[in-house]
Design an enzyme around this catalytic site. Structure first.
Site, PDB file in Angstrom:
ATOM      1  N   TYR A  59     -29.367 -23.992 -46.819  1.00 33.74           N
ATOM      2  CA  TYR A  59     -28.553 -24.070 -45.582  1.00 33.74           C
ATOM      3  C   TYR A  59     -28.567 -25.584 -45.286  1.00 33.74           C
ATOM      4  O   TYR A  59     -29.423 -26.341 -45.575  1.00 33.74           O
ATOM      5  CB  TYR A  59     -29.798 -23.658 -44.434  1.00 33.74           C
ATOM      6  CG  TYR A  59     -29.310 -23.818 -42.999  1.00 33.74           C
ATOM      7  CD1 TYR A  59     -30.045 -24.461 -42.213  1.00 33.74           C
ATOM      8  CD2 TYR A  59     -28.208 -23.072 -42.890  1.00 33.74           C
ATOM      9  CE1 TYR A  59     -29.594 -24.532 -40.674  1.00 33.74           C
ATOM     10  CE2 TYR A  59     -27.779 -23.274 -41.374  1.00 33.74           C
ATOM     11  CZ  TYR A  59     -28.285 -23.969 -40.575  1.00 33.74           C
ATOM     12  OH  TYR A  59     -28.018 -24.190 -39.167  1.00 33.74           O
ATOM     13  N   TYR A 109     -33.874 -16.637 -39.912  1.00 34.71           N
ATOM     14  CA  TYR A 109     -35.100 -16.836 -40.728  1.00 34.71           C
ATOM     15  C   TYR A 109     -35.539 -16.088 -41.879  1.00 34.71           C
ATOM     16  O   TYR A 109     -35.553 -14.808 -41.537  1.00 34.71           O
ATOM     17  CB  TYR A 109     -36.207 -16.961 -39.587  1.00 34.71           C
ATOM     18  CG  TYR A 109     -36.035 -18.184 -38.584  1.00 34.71           C
ATOM     19  CD1 TYR A 109     -36.330 -19.353 -38.859  1.00 34.71           C
ATOM     20  CD2 TYR A 109     -35.353 -17.684 -37.362  1.00 34.71           C
ATOM     21  CE1 TYR A 109     -36.011 -20.520 -37.898  1.00 34.71           C
ATOM     22  CE2 TYR A 109     -35.027 -18.855 -36.467  1.00 34.71           C
ATOM     23  CZ  TYR A 109     -35.262 -20.142 -36.642  1.00 34.71           C
ATOM     24  OH  TYR A 109     -34.779 -21.224 -35.714  1.00 34.71           O
TER      25      TYR A 109
END
Ligand SMILES: Cc1cc2nc3c(=O)[nH]c(=O)nc-3n(C[C@H](O)[C@H](O)[C@H](O)COP(=O)(O)OP(=O)(O)OC[C@H]3O[C@@H](n4cnc5c(N)ncnc54)[C@H](O)[C@@H]3O)c2cc1C
Ligand SMILES: NC(=O)c1ccc[n+]([C@@H]2O[C@H](COP(=O)([O-])OP(=O)(O)OC[C@H]3O[C@@H](n4cnc5c(N)ncnc54)[C@H](OP(=O)(O)O)[C@@H]3O)[C@@H](O)[C@H]2O)c1
Length: 359
Positions: free
Chosen positions: A359, A140
């Site tokens: 991503y 993250y």
């Protein structure tokens, strides 16, 4: 939405440096975060800015790499021996009618995860997978500046989208780690690895132009940059360049940290530009969906001129699909000047001026 009220926390940085923090209380519950003034010590040095400001082509200028920074830490905590922090705050920051939920969360670190703006951490969710093995970590992007949301360098914050989708069998599937995180209650332990990543580190030049392109939770590293630039005072870093944020989200109820960014704009109107692309509510003149690259196209020539300067740094974070969309507009802009975009981009990347984490 809560109104933006400036609060100040003073932070002393080792014996010779001082840093202070002035932030708004915005959409998430800040009574917990910013309720009092703090005086705390922080170990570790901030970077010394040595980058030059010139208008020459990127490949001709020798610049100090953002990646070679004394004190930059990577992989301090590994999956076999993670750091266990505690959830201090967890708040949903998207509206109830937004497609999907995004949460802002703050974890305690006791200063033991010495991260920089632009780095990420790993989280190992509790429980085991279908083979009975512990879950693997998920990465993250860190959403707080190095000082953290409390200004004491003892916390790290994330901005996490709850993943829920319907599989081919028509079953509703919940993503393991994002649901673990979005459901965390204050007081709960959380296993953290890292910090990791050098690609998204901030440029050292305080006079740089920093163009930030984010979709959804891809806003995380940019919130961290912008807090350092506009809400904090550092003895050895005063941002005096141009920060230009483009944020793409599906609906206005999914706009992330909007009040904070508007407060920054009020504080530094000459140094901060802010453009939203709300894909399911806005269109361009041709009636096309307003994606981040559609909004950028409105400023095409201005952006291209900025990209010719050696102290312009572009950062892209979020959905993978955005990279191609942005490349497509750049190809035509570069072609107007007889430049091959892909080759030009290679040079920008080499000069750390084109930084991508999708991503
Ligand atoms: C460097 C980096 C930084 C990141 N930063 C952030 C961040 O700041 N915030 C954030 O929210 N996320 C971020 N992510 C993504 C994050 O790491 C996780 O991948 C994400 O939270 C999903 O993990 P999960 O455990 O909930 O889902 P998992 O349980 O791992 O499930 C994900 C899997 O579900 C499947 N899947 C997903 N969507 C669908 C679909 N629509 N249809 C069918 N199958 C599907 C895919 O196989 C996918 O691999 C980042 C990723 C990287 C690499
Ligand atoms: N460093 C990283 O790698 C990193 C960091 C943070 C997040 N992430 C990942 O990035 C993703 C962000 O998702 P989210 O759910 O947070 O975002 P979101 O709220 O769904 O917002 C994404 C926005 O991008 C738009 N979009 C879709 N396709 C696009 C394309 N090809 N080009 C440009 N814009 C496009 C979406 O539009 P429509 O939905 O209307 O089509 C929407 O407006 C997640 O998968 C997250 O895990 C990665």
């Amino acid at each position: 939405m809560a109104s933006a009220t400036a609060v100040t926390a003073a932070v002393s940085l080792s014996s010779t440096k001082s840093t202070s923090l002035s932030v708004p209380s915005s959409s998430f519950n800040k009574s917990f975060v910013f309720s009092h003034r703090r005086n705390v010590s922080i170990s570790g040095k901030l970077s010394i800015v040595r980058a030059q400001v010139t208008t020459e082509a990127p490949q001709k200028v020798v610049k100090e790499s953002k990646k070679q920074d004394e004190g930059l830490v990577t992989n301090k905590y590994k999956p076999k021996d993670p750091y266990t922090g505690m959830c201090l705050l967890n708040t949903k920051i998207t509206g109830d009618d937004a497609p999907g939920e995004t949460w802002h969360m703050v974890f305690s670190t006791e200063g033991l995860i010495p991260y920089r703006e632009g780095q990420s951490i790993g989280v190992i969710p509790d429980g085991v997978d279908k083979n009975g093995k512990p879950h693997k970590l998920r990465l993250y992007s860190i959403a707080s500046s190095a000082l953290g949301d409390f200004g004491d360098s003892k916390t790290v914050s994330l901005c996490v989208k709850r993943l829920v989708y319907t599989n081919d069998q028509g079953e509703i599937v919940k993503g393991v780690c994002s649901n673990f995180l979005c459901d965390l209650k204050p007081g709960a332990p959380v296993k953290i690895t890292g910090p990791v990543g050098k690609e998204m580190l901030m440029p050292k030049d305080p006079n740089a132009t920093v163009v930030m392109l984010g979709t959804g939770t891809g806003i995380a590293p940019f919130r961290s940059f912008l807090w350092k630039m506009f809400f904090e005072k550092h003895e050895d870093y005063k941002f005096n360049g141009l920060a230009w944020l483009f944020l793409g989200v599906p609906t206005s109820s999914s706009l992330l940290y909007k009040e904070e960014f508007e407060k920054m704009k009020e504080k530094a109107p000459d140094n901060f530009r802010l453009d939203f692309a709300v894909s399911r509510e806005q269109t361009n003149a041709k009636g096309e969906k307003m994606y981040i690259q559609t909004r950028m196209a409105e400023y095409a020539s201005e952006l291209w001129e900025l990209l010719k300067k050696d102290n312009t740094f572009v950062y892209m974070c979020g959905l993978k699909g955005m990279e191609k969309g942005i490349d497509d507009i750049m190809v035509s802009l570069a072609a107007n000047d007889g430049i091959d975009w892909l080759e030009y981009k290679r040079q920008l990347k080499k000069a750390e001026q084109w930084n991508v984490e999708v991503y």
